[in-house]
Write a protein that holds these residues in place. Structure first.
Motif, PDB file in Angstrom:
ATOM      1  N   LYS A  79       0.861  -1.225   0.117  1.00 50.81           N
ATOM      2  CA  LYS A  79       0.020  -0.023   0.007  1.00 50.81           C
ATOM      3  C   LYS A  79       0.936   1.185   0.009  1.00 50.81           C
TER       4      LYS A  79
ATOM      5  N   THR B 162       1.488   4.421   1.242  1.00 55.44           N
ATOM      6  CA  THR B 162       0.810   5.288   2.366  1.00 55.44           C
ATOM      7  C   THR B 162       1.154   6.842   2.065  1.00 55.44           C
TER       8      THR B 162
ATOM      9  N   ASP C 151      -2.671   6.145  -1.485  1.00 56.66           N
ATOM     10  CA  ASP C 151      -3.868   5.608  -1.106  1.00 56.66           C
ATOM     11  C   ASP C 151      -4.297   4.478  -2.047  1.00 56.66           C
TER      12      ASP C 151
END
Length: 328
Positions: free
Chosen positions: A218, A220, A253
């Motif tokens: 992911k 971030t 995101d």
């Protein structure tokens, strides 16, 4: 696994009409009446709060002679009018689905609202219209007004050139031509490249192939970056048997899944497997011994173990019997 997306360019080339291919209502024609071509197809700009990027400003694209500008060429057979405007450039999910609508806008597509186009009247506006003759090339200039409170990280937009109305050819084909230039911005300061790696693991024992590995990455942070993975299997003596590696372009995101499948490993063996996943500031790597043992081998081992146990029991009993006879 060979499905690898190496760079953002793959997504850029997916933009509808990005190289000026016309959209047709029924069929394609060799040379439509209205057909435009746009150059370049992608640029990068540097953003700092309060800056105004136009002309040959230092932070305008370095790979374009005119700086904050693009060229539109009429490669059709007739003159036409076209409009130029900016829209968000949103990339959704790990399948890189593109969305150019305002409703999909995020904090990373605000640059589309800061872009204005220099019109024929000499004024900058959100949208401008132009007329162009066959074979003619026009330079279209744009301006980016960066707000003082610009958010940190990356910004994405598309500047479109789109013919106005549609044209019907002699064969009844209706054509509308459009092309887009992707604008990628980077803010100075407050840029974060961070990542998380989870759902990480790989097979350590199997009755047969394939052997698999998986992980989730992911992004971030607040800007895009490339993530990398490598899966390598070797014999216990160090000979490489299999490797799978690749690069994934990640966007803020958003989660991306790594799925590795070693389809045809040896029928039986002990291997040393290393699985490494890295992105931005995060690295996850493990090395373990992996066993492949078919059922028939397990059955043979059980039978062999049973025979050994029975044999040991028999030997123990015989020794006890000998001791018993000696005592008598």
């Amino acid at each position: 696994m060979k499905k690898i997306i190496n760079t953002i360019l793959v997504a850029i080339l997916t933009v509808a009409g990005v190289v000026g291919i016309p959209q047709t209502a029924h069929a394609e024609e060799a040379t439509p009446e209205t057909w435009l071509q746009l150059s370049p197809t992608a640029v990068n700009v540097t953003l700092m709060g309060g800056d105004v990027l136009e002309g040959k400003a230092d932070k305008c694209p370095k790979n374009v002679d005119e700086g904050c500008a693009m060229e539109v060429k009429n490669i059709g057979t007739k003159a036409f009018r076209y409009r130029v405007y900016a829209s968000p450039y949103v990339i959704k999910g790990e399948d890189y689905e593109l969305d150019f609508s305002e409703s999909a806008s995020t904090s990373y597509t605000q640059i589309s609202r800061w872009i204005t186009i220099l019109g024929e009247d000499g004024a900058y506006a959100k949208e401008a219209e132009f007329s162009i003759e066959p074979g003619e090339t026009q330079t279209i200039r744009y301006r980016i007004e960066v707000p003082e409170d610009v958010p940190g990280g990356a910004q994405y937009a598309v500047i479109w050139a789109q013919t106005i109305g549609s044209t019907t050819t002699g064969t009844g084909v209706q054509t509308i031509s459009q092309a887009g230039m992707v604008v990628s911005g980077r803010t100075i300061g407050n840029t974060e490249q961070t990542a998380e790696v989870y759902e990480y693991g790989f097979d350590r024992f199997a009755l047969s192939g394939p052997l698999t590995a998986k992980a989730t990455i992911k992004n971030t942070g607040n800007t895009d970056f490339d993530a990398y993975y490598t899966y390598t299997a070797k014999t216990i003596f160090g000979k490489e048997l299999y490797t799978d590696q690749g690069t994934i372009a990640t966007f803020p995101d958003t989660e991306y899944h790594v799925d590795i499948n070693w389809e045809n490993p040896p029928l039986l063996g002990i291997f040393q497997v290393e699985f490494r996943v890295s992105g931005a500031d995060t690295v996850k790597t493990e090395t373990h011994l992996v066993f492949i043992m078919p059922i028939f081998v397990i059955v043979l081992l059980i039978l062999l173990l049973t025979v050994v146990i029975v044999w040991i029991i028999i030997i123990i009993r015989k020794r006890k019997e000998r001791k018993a006879r000696t005592l008598v």
